[in-house]
Design a protein around this motif. Sequence first.
Motif, mmCIF file in Angstrom:
data_model
loop_
_atom_site.group_PDB
_atom_site.id
_atom_site.type_symbol
_atom_site.label_atom_id
_atom_site.label_comp_id
_atom_site.label_asym_id
_atom_site.label_seq_id
_atom_site.Cartn_x
_atom_site.Cartn_y
_atom_site.Cartn_z
ATOM 1 N N ALA A 287 0.856 -1.177 0.000
ATOM 2 C CA ALA A 287 0.000 0.000 0.000
ATOM 3 C C ALA A 287 0.892 1.225 0.000
ATOM 4 O O ALA A 287 1.588 1.504 0.989
ATOM 5 N N LEU A 288 0.895 1.955 -1.101
ATOM 6 C CA LEU A 288 1.756 3.122 -1.218
ATOM 7 C C LEU A 288 1.154 4.302 -0.467
ATOM 8 O O LEU A 288 -0.072 4.485 -0.455
ATOM 9 N N PRO A 289 1.971 5.120 0.155
ATOM 10 C CA PRO A 289 1.457 6.280 0.887
ATOM 11 C C PRO A 289 1.002 7.362 -0.094
ATOM 12 O O PRO A 289 1.343 7.313 -1.283
ATOM 13 N N PRO A 290 0.254 8.344 0.388
ATOM 14 C CA PRO A 290 -0.177 9.423 -0.514
ATOM 15 C C PRO A 290 0.972 10.296 -1.001
ATOM 16 O O PRO A 290 0.859 10.963 -2.032
ATOM 17 N N THR A 291 2.084 10.270 -0.273
ATOM 18 C CA THR A 291 3.280 11.016 -0.698
ATOM 19 C C THR A 291 3.993 10.240 -1.795
ATOM 20 O O THR A 291 4.123 9.018 -1.713
ATOM 21 N N THR A 293 6.512 8.165 -3.995
ATOM 22 C CA THR A 293 7.612 7.270 -3.643
ATOM 23 C C THR A 293 8.477 6.990 -4.859
ATOM 24 O O THR A 293 8.085 7.232 -6.009
ATOM 25 N N ARG A 294 9.661 6.433 -4.581
ATOM 26 C CA ARG A 294 10.573 6.013 -5.632
ATOM 27 C C ARG A 294 11.086 4.610 -5.307
ATOM 28 O O ARG A 294 11.221 4.250 -4.131
ATOM 29 N N LEU A 295 11.373 3.842 -6.348
ATOM 30 C CA LEU A 295 12.016 2.539 -6.198
ATOM 31 C C LEU A 295 13.470 2.686 -6.599
ATOM 32 O O LEU A 295 13.778 3.151 -7.705
ATOM 33 N N VAL A 337 19.312 1.813 -10.583
ATOM 34 C CA VAL A 337 17.967 2.064 -11.086
ATOM 35 C C VAL A 337 17.249 2.962 -10.089
ATOM 36 O O VAL A 337 17.290 2.726 -8.881
ATOM 37 N N ASP A 338 16.591 4.012 -10.597
ATOM 38 C CA ASP A 338 15.841 4.945 -9.764
ATOM 39 C C ASP A 338 14.604 5.357 -10.552
ATOM 40 O O ASP A 338 14.699 6.119 -11.513
ATOM 41 N N VAL A 339 13.430 4.811 -10.182
ATOM 42 C CA VAL A 339 12.201 5.085 -10.928
ATOM 43 C C VAL A 339 11.127 5.621 -9.991
ATOM 44 O O VAL A 339 11.059 5.256 -8.813
ATOM 45 N N SER A 340 10.281 6.490 -10.517
ATOM 46 C CA SER A 340 9.225 7.108 -9.732
ATOM 47 C C SER A 340 7.984 6.213 -9.700
ATOM 48 O O SER A 340 7.580 5.639 -10.719
ATOM 49 N N LEU A 341 7.372 6.135 -8.537
ATOM 50 C CA LEU A 341 6.086 5.460 -8.373
ATOM 51 C C LEU A 341 4.999 6.479 -8.017
ATOM 52 O O LEU A 341 3.927 6.108 -7.510
ATOM 53 N N ALA A 342 5.256 7.761 -8.319
ATOM 54 C CA ALA A 342 4.321 8.829 -7.944
ATOM 55 C C ALA A 342 2.951 8.629 -8.567
ATOM 56 O O ALA A 342 1.930 9.029 -7.986
ATOM 57 N N VAL A 370 11.567 0.906 -1.647
ATOM 58 C CA VAL A 370 10.562 1.895 -2.031
ATOM 59 C C VAL A 370 10.475 2.893 -0.884
ATOM 60 O O VAL A 370 10.240 2.513 0.272
ATOM 61 N N SER A 371 10.648 4.188 -1.185
ATOM 62 C CA SER A 371 10.687 5.168 -0.100
ATOM 63 C C SER A 371 10.222 6.529 -0.571
ATOM 64 O O SER A 371 10.250 6.849 -1.762
ATOM 65 N N THR A 372 9.788 7.327 0.408
ATOM 66 C CA THR A 372 9.510 8.739 0.188
ATOM 67 C C THR A 372 10.723 9.544 0.634
ATOM 68 O O THR A 372 11.678 8.999 1.194
ATOM 69 N N SER A 373 10.658 10.839 0.422
ATOM 70 C CA SER A 373 11.673 11.706 1.020
ATOM 71 C C SER A 373 11.476 11.734 2.523
ATOM 72 O O SER A 373 10.359 11.554 3.013
#
Length: 835
Positions: A287-291, A293-295, A337-342, A370-373
């Motif tokens: 479950a991704l947060p509303p902020t 994230t990036r992988l 590898v750095d991809v956005s999950l926004a 997978v993380s946010t800032s």
Amino acid sequence: MRVRRLVPVLFSFVLSVALLASFPACHGDDGATVEPPAVEGTRLERFRARAAEHLERNAALFDRLEDFDAARTLAALDVHPANGFVWRLDDRLAEARRIEEPDRAESSAVEPGLAPLVLRPDASEYAHDGDVLRIDYRKGDALTTAGPIDVPIERVAALELRLKTRSIRRMEWAWSADREASLGKREDARVAILDVDTTPDGAFHTYRIHLRDLLRKRVPAGGRIRRVWLRPSLDRDDDLEIASVRWVSVQERYAAAPTGVSDEEIALERRRVLHTGAGVTLEYDLALPPTPTRLRTGLAVHDSSAPIRFGVDVLEGGQATGLVDAMVADRAGWRDVDVSLARWAGKDVTLRLRTEGASGGVGFWSAPTVSTSPRAPMHVIVLLQDTLRADHLSTYGYARETTPGLDAYARGGAVFEYGYAQATKTRPSVPSLMTGLFPTTTGVWDFTQRLDEGHVTLAEVLRRQGFATAAFVPNGNAGPFSGIDQGFDHLFQDYPIATGEGAPRERNVFGVSPSTDDVIGPTLDRWIARHADRNTFLYIHVVDPHGPYDPPAPHDAWFRDLEEGSEPETPDVVRHDPEWIASPTRAGRRARYDGEIRNNDEVIARFLERLEASGRLANTLMVFVSDHGEHLGEHDLWEHHPPGFVQVLHVPIVFGWPGRIPAGQRIRASAGLIDVMPTILDLLEVPREALPLQGRSWASTLRGGARETPVDDIVVSDEVIGRAAEDARPWGSVFFEGHHVLSSIRLKGDARRVDADPEAGEKVRVFDVRSDPRETAPVETPEARALAREAMSFLAEFQAGNQEVARRLVGRDERTIELDPETQARLRAMGYLVD
């Protein structure tokens, strides 16, 4: 069950007339000296009370560890609130669904290990006892392959030996591509020889010698091994028992399961990896947060002959979106590898990792996260300078201005004036720093021992808390082969060196220690830049001022300014002197040692300036320490072997955190490296109740400044190097209220002489380190004798209790001793492993 109590051991005393020396004042320019409060009762009564508390805490820890499991304890930790959302795929492998291609299970079976080697002695008598080869070894003899072998080097990852020795501390392993070659002189170009260090304790041990990189450097591509020898480096007869000698294939490490978590080094960078076999797909529901994230991860392959296509997809509402499609065909480096999950913020999705390739191929996903800032910037740095004694720093009142950069930084934080290492050597000392446990608890006593995975390290805790973690450790005694890699996503232990003018830079293999500029340089800066939007934990370990002492210009000025004719010294095997020194002197060595400290300080000051310019320093909790000090001729000793006089145990401990730790503190209570981990965790407000820690937290003192008056407690240092496991005598140091009770197996007769013979005599000395900071003369009073008796009784019981705690933490199972030829070569060049 409680920790057992031992009957106190009686010791004889040789005590001299006490000579008093004034202790140099070393107060902060703009801060307060934090003195321990006055406590009622005699020193002896206070010691007894403190000793009883330590023993009770040990007993309570032992009871609490009955059902302890390191993995379960770490899994129970939540992500630190400052780090935002952090979801690590490698930590959650058990939650993934694994999908394998049809018929892949049989075809992807990894080849078994190469056939075991059959060795026979040339001249010694031998006999078989079941599977064990018993040899009545005759000095100078060698064992060699009983028949022809033909081993392709590209299939070899390691050589594994299981053997028992009683006096043999080193064996030569040799190989040749020529069946007719003979094991003659070491200079024979047809034969390659490698030293293997063994543990001569009369018990079987398994040694795994990692050879993959070494063989590819020494044998041409496509080369083969056709003859092997094993020769003890012993000049007398002995007994030798060998249970097995076998090759470990390159595929064996990943044969047990098609998925798992391990560590892999590619292009001088070791990373924690999630490995997956070709044809394996992993699916994670999250479950991704509303902020947004990036992988982030890095891709690499196990074998260049088995390329892998990596794929990453996001599945949401029955629709798959491809994010990564990359073919990796060699081991030239990590492909980050750095991809956005926004796009999927706030949604429930499935993350799919695909590994496609020929049967037998293995792909690596480094620290897939997978993380946010972060919600709040927060960084931790432990910066350790090897072999750095506190009394040679101007921060601690030294006459030469060796550390102007550290002086300035320390004025903004807290200095522990009486900080002590828990051992005189890196190998046992750093595990104590990283676990908050004593060497007699970690079980890391000597150079073939490593920290067991049953222990929990500071890096593991902070990684579980969501920090990105990295270590920069060119000293092999603090790297992977000592077990200190536990918890680091990234680890750098080798740095490239130039091979000549205009030549490319390649792996630093034998004997050359990276400079401080290498360690605190471009590699470190690039890592920090790559993780600019993550909270981080860094462990930085620089080798200097470890011998040989050879500071670069202009930091050799103190040595160059010396007058001729100063006190001469004899060169020694540890090579304190660079090759260009023809006639070493005591003053010259000290001046060059000081020059290396000044050079380090300048490099570190530039690093602090870079952190400040980027705005990072203001959000960084930084700890400056050393693993041990150095004898510089005092007591007629050099280097940092036991006995543990104050010169090798008194180390700097400096904490800084702008806005969190009040400036200008000088704390005069005794502290240890063992206290660093619990203090950091408390300062970060990380729960530590479930962790097995023996160190003391100084967080309230550091936060409170002069308003908080710490109690002066007992600090223990263990003497474990060269100590037999069954030796229950209390070897080590006990510091209390400015007094140092020293008991060493190496003390004999006069305090200025040492002897390694355990039967030579047991000696104890008491020093007042506050009035006699160089420990020039033991204290001769009835009170000192009484303190010594109490300290030795306590130390015997305490160390026995530590070993009971160790057995409950990690059990009694034998661990394979991992040996790396390149690491051992560097340690030998540094003087740790003496021929």
